[in-house]
Design an enzyme around this catalytic site. Structure first.
Site, short mmCIF file in Angstrom:
data_model
loop_
_atom_site.label_atom_id
_atom_site.label_comp_id
_atom_site.label_asym_id
_atom_site.label_seq_id
_atom_site.Cartn_x
_atom_site.Cartn_y
_atom_site.Cartn_z
N ASN A 38 -5.28 1.58 -5.66
CA ASN A 38 -4.19 0.59 -5.62
C ASN A 38 -4.66 -0.82 -6.00
OD1 ASN A 38 -1.61 -0.30 -5.19
ND2 ASN A 38 -1.63 -0.04 -2.96
N HIS A 123 5.66 7.08 9.11
CA HIS A 123 5.65 5.65 9.46
C HIS A 123 7.01 5.21 9.98
CE1 HIS A 123 2.20 4.41 6.51
NE2 HIS A 123 1.87 5.45 7.26
N ARG A 148 3.62 6.86 13.40
CA ARG A 148 2.90 5.58 13.41
C ARG A 148 3.92 4.47 13.60
NH1 ARG A 148 -0.36 2.66 8.40
NH2 ARG A 148 1.52 1.41 8.16
N TYR A 160 1.38 -6.71 8.73
CA TYR A 160 1.03 -5.52 7.97
C TYR A 160 1.97 -4.35 8.29
CZ TYR A 160 -0.78 -1.07 6.91
OH TYR A 160 -0.84 0.21 6.46
N ASP A 213 -1.75 1.13 13.26
CA ASP A 213 -2.77 0.65 12.31
C ASP A 213 -3.00 -0.85 12.52
OD1 ASP A 213 -4.44 0.22 10.17
OD2 ASP A 213 -3.14 1.21 8.69
N HIS A 215 -5.25 -2.40 10.76
CA HIS A 215 -5.55 -2.81 9.39
C HIS A 215 -6.68 -3.84 9.29
CE1 HIS A 215 -4.25 -2.92 5.07
NE2 HIS A 215 -3.99 -1.67 5.38
N GLU A 239 -5.99 2.57 14.61
CA GLU A 239 -6.65 2.69 13.30
C GLU A 239 -7.27 1.38 12.83
OE1 GLU A 239 -4.01 4.42 10.43
OE2 GLU A 239 -5.03 3.44 8.77
N ASP A 240 -8.41 1.47 12.19
CA ASP A 240 -9.10 0.33 11.59
C ASP A 240 -9.03 -0.93 12.45
OD1 ASP A 240 -9.93 1.76 9.36
OD2 ASP A 240 -8.12 1.33 8.23
N GLU A 265 -10.33 4.76 5.64
CA GLU A 265 -9.54 4.81 4.39
C GLU A 265 -10.15 3.97 3.28
OE1 GLU A 265 -5.73 3.32 5.98
OE2 GLU A 265 -6.02 1.56 4.72
N ARG A 286 -10.98 9.04 8.34
CA ARG A 286 -9.80 8.94 7.49
C ARG A 286 -10.10 8.83 6.00
NH1 ARG A 286 -5.04 7.88 8.13
NH2 ARG A 286 -4.80 5.91 7.02
N HIS A 315 -6.14 9.84 4.96
CA HIS A 315 -5.27 8.78 4.45
C HIS A 315 -4.25 9.40 3.47
CE1 HIS A 315 -5.38 4.75 2.03
NE2 HIS A 315 -4.49 4.66 2.98
N ASP A 319 0.62 5.26 -2.13
CA ASP A 319 -0.14 4.74 -3.26
C ASP A 319 -1.27 5.69 -3.68
OD1 ASP A 319 -2.57 3.44 -1.65
OD2 ASP A 319 -0.76 2.61 -0.76
N GLU A 342 -1.76 11.92 7.16
CA GLU A 342 -0.74 10.90 6.95
C GLU A 342 0.21 11.33 5.84
OE1 GLU A 342 -2.32 7.13 5.63
OE2 GLU A 342 -0.52 6.04 6.22
N TRP A 405 -6.89 -8.55 4.91
CA TRP A 405 -5.49 -8.12 4.81
C TRP A 405 -5.30 -6.78 5.47
CZ3 TRP A 405 -3.26 -3.92 2.20
CH2 TRP A 405 -1.86 -3.84 2.38
C1 CS2 Z 1 -2.65 1.99 5.11
C2 CS2 Z 1 -2.42 1.93 3.66
O1 CS2 Z 1 -1.78 4.15 5.10
C3 CS2 Z 1 -2.46 3.34 5.72
O2 CS2 Z 1 -2.94 3.53 6.80
O3 CS2 Z 1 -3.65 1.29 5.68
O4 CS2 Z 1 -1.03 1.77 3.50
C4 CS2 Z 1 -3.16 0.86 2.86
O5 CS2 Z 1 -2.75 -0.40 3.22
C5 CS2 Z 1 -2.87 1.09 1.42
O6 CS2 Z 1 -3.23 2.39 1.08
C6 CS2 Z 1 -3.59 0.11 0.52
O7 CS2 Z 1 -3.42 0.48 -0.79
MG MG Z 2 -4.45 2.28 7.36
#
Ligand code: CS2
Ligand code: MG
Length: 405
Positions: A38, A123, A148, A160, A213, A215, A239-240, A265, A286, A315, A319, A342, A405
């Site tokens: 992406n 989601h 999620r 996010y 998440d 993020h 997550e993350d 991811e 992930r 993941h 995208d 996911e 981000w």
């Molecule tokens: C995300 C993604 O799916 C997830 O958990 O963190 O949407 C991520 O932000 C995108 O794949 C970035 O391209």
């Molecule tokens: Mg994520």
């Protein structure tokens, strides 16, 4: 089987950009792989077109492992998202060919089904907690067993993971040549986040698995605090919680909380998650089919993780193309230490370009019984949607500092 006769790369934008590799053997068997990274799509397309595809011509498509090793070790420069995505796409296409030649779906080549279906998480999002509750209810009606949840932090429009309009899928990449800039505050998020889980559990109880998440936005000590403060809501995972470049940073989070942790991811190889796995600093890994070297390398990571009771949680955002989704579902159906997959879904326009045999029913997905990956690529239709520059946003703190981000 004859040798590889053609290796082509396609970039198409049926709503968002996808990069596809197509390998054709001398006797006309084709295999496809997803090479979408992406916001950096053309870098992978060039890596493939200019460097890897020419080396494939004349090679035996059955030698998947040898081709993987020669691209990984042969570049001299190791790992990294561009390289590993390019290798991953070729790997997927070669497994697709092997399956078609054998007349077997990929999961059968891997060792057969270990379960009847693949539990997926969707989601649910909202600009407010009330909006999130409506969206959650819709997903619950669709039968999802794992959801999620993300809600906009009051006053932080760039929070996010929130879909622009209710009912839409979340799409972070924004068309244009310069990234969008979004405002962020860890303090405001930390005050708000527990309220999301409190509202959801109060309204819907504990029937579904709840995921969230972070993020990559918190420091380790902040993540530890969040994890501790939400233990009673029994998340499936957080997550993350913090960036994973420094794998050791997860030790601190782990010492303070029993909220399960998922990460990976943005990691591309087994080396990127070595400490996380062998010190049991996470519960779910992930890594992605597309970005972590394809089926060949994902299998290696999953087997390593299994030794430490860490499960997979691949993941699967929109995208990554439906080809990645297909490959992931075969993998998930087989992998002994499966956790969850996911599934964000795709628009009709996207699915027309990638006809597929996978299906969803009542919270579970199945890759289908077509030989290979079970996903095709409609080149003619894809050509109608040329590449459009689109970038992921940048987050800045309230004083202007660039943040994760
Ligand atoms: C995300 C993604 O799916 C997830 O958990 O963190 O949407 C991520 O932000 C995108 O794949 C970035 O391209
Ligand atoms: Mg994520």
């Amino acid at each position: 089987m004859t040798q590889i006769a053609k290796a082509e790369v396609f970039v198409t934008c049926p709503g968002r950009n996808f990069v596809t590799v197509k390998i054709t053997t001398g006797d006309g068997v084709t295999g496809v792989g997803d090479a979408t990274l992406n916001g950096r799509e053309l870098a992978v397309a060039s890596y493939l077109k200019d460097h890897l595809c020419p080396q494939l011509i004349g090679r035996d498509p059955a030698q998947i492992e040898d081709i993987w090793q020669s691209f990984y070790k042969g570049a001299y420069w190791r790992r990294g998202p561009v390289t590993m995505t390019a290798i991953g796409a070729i790997d997927m296409a070669l497994w697709d060919i092997k399956g078609k030649v054998a007349g077997l779906p990929l999961y059968q080549l891997l060792g057969g089904a270990s379960r009847q279906g693949v539990m997926v998480y969707c989601h649910a999002t909202g600009h407010s907690i009330d909006e999130l509750i409506d969206d959650y209810a819709k997903h619950q009606e669709q039968g999802f067993k794992a959801i999620r949840v993300q809600a906009q932090v009051p006053g932080m429009e760039g929070s996010y993971g929130i879909a622009h309009q209710p009912g839409e899928a979340y799409e972070p990449a924004i068309k244009g040549q310069r990234p969008d800039e979004q405002l962020w505050s860890n303090e405001k998020y930390l005050d708000f986040a527990p309220k999301i889980f409190d509202a959801i559990r109060n309204k819907f109880g504990f029937n579904e698995h709840l995921l969230h998440d972070v993020h990559h936005r918190l420091s380790p000590i902040e993540a530890a605090r969040l994890g501790q403060s939400i233990e009673d809501y029994r998340l499936f995972w957080m997550e993350d919680p913090t960036p994973a470049e420094n794998q050791e940073a997860f030790r601190l989070i782990r010492q303070h909380t029993v909220t399960p942790i998922a990460t990976g991811e943005v990691l591309n190889s087994i080396w990127d998650c070595k400490t996380l796995i062998e010190e049991q600093l996470i519960d779910y890994i992930r890594t992605t089919m597309t970005h972590a070297g394809g089926i060949t390398h994902m299998r290696r990571i999953a087997d390593f993780a299994a030794m430490y009771q860490i499960r997979t949680g691949s993941h699967g955002p929109s995208d990554l193309s439906p080809i990645c989704m297909g490959a992931a579902l075969h993998f998930d159906l087989w992998v002994p230490n499966f956790g969850v997959q996911e599934y964000m879904g795709y628009s009709e326009q996207m699915l027309e370009v990638f006809p597929h045999s996978w299906s969803y029913h009542n919270g579970y997905m199945h890759p289908g019984e077509q030989p290979g990956l079970g996903v095709e690529f409609d080149e003619k239709l894809a050509a109608k949607y040329p590449y459009q520059s689109a970038l992921l946003p940048i987050a800045r703190l309230e004083d202007g500092t660039v943040w994760n981000w």
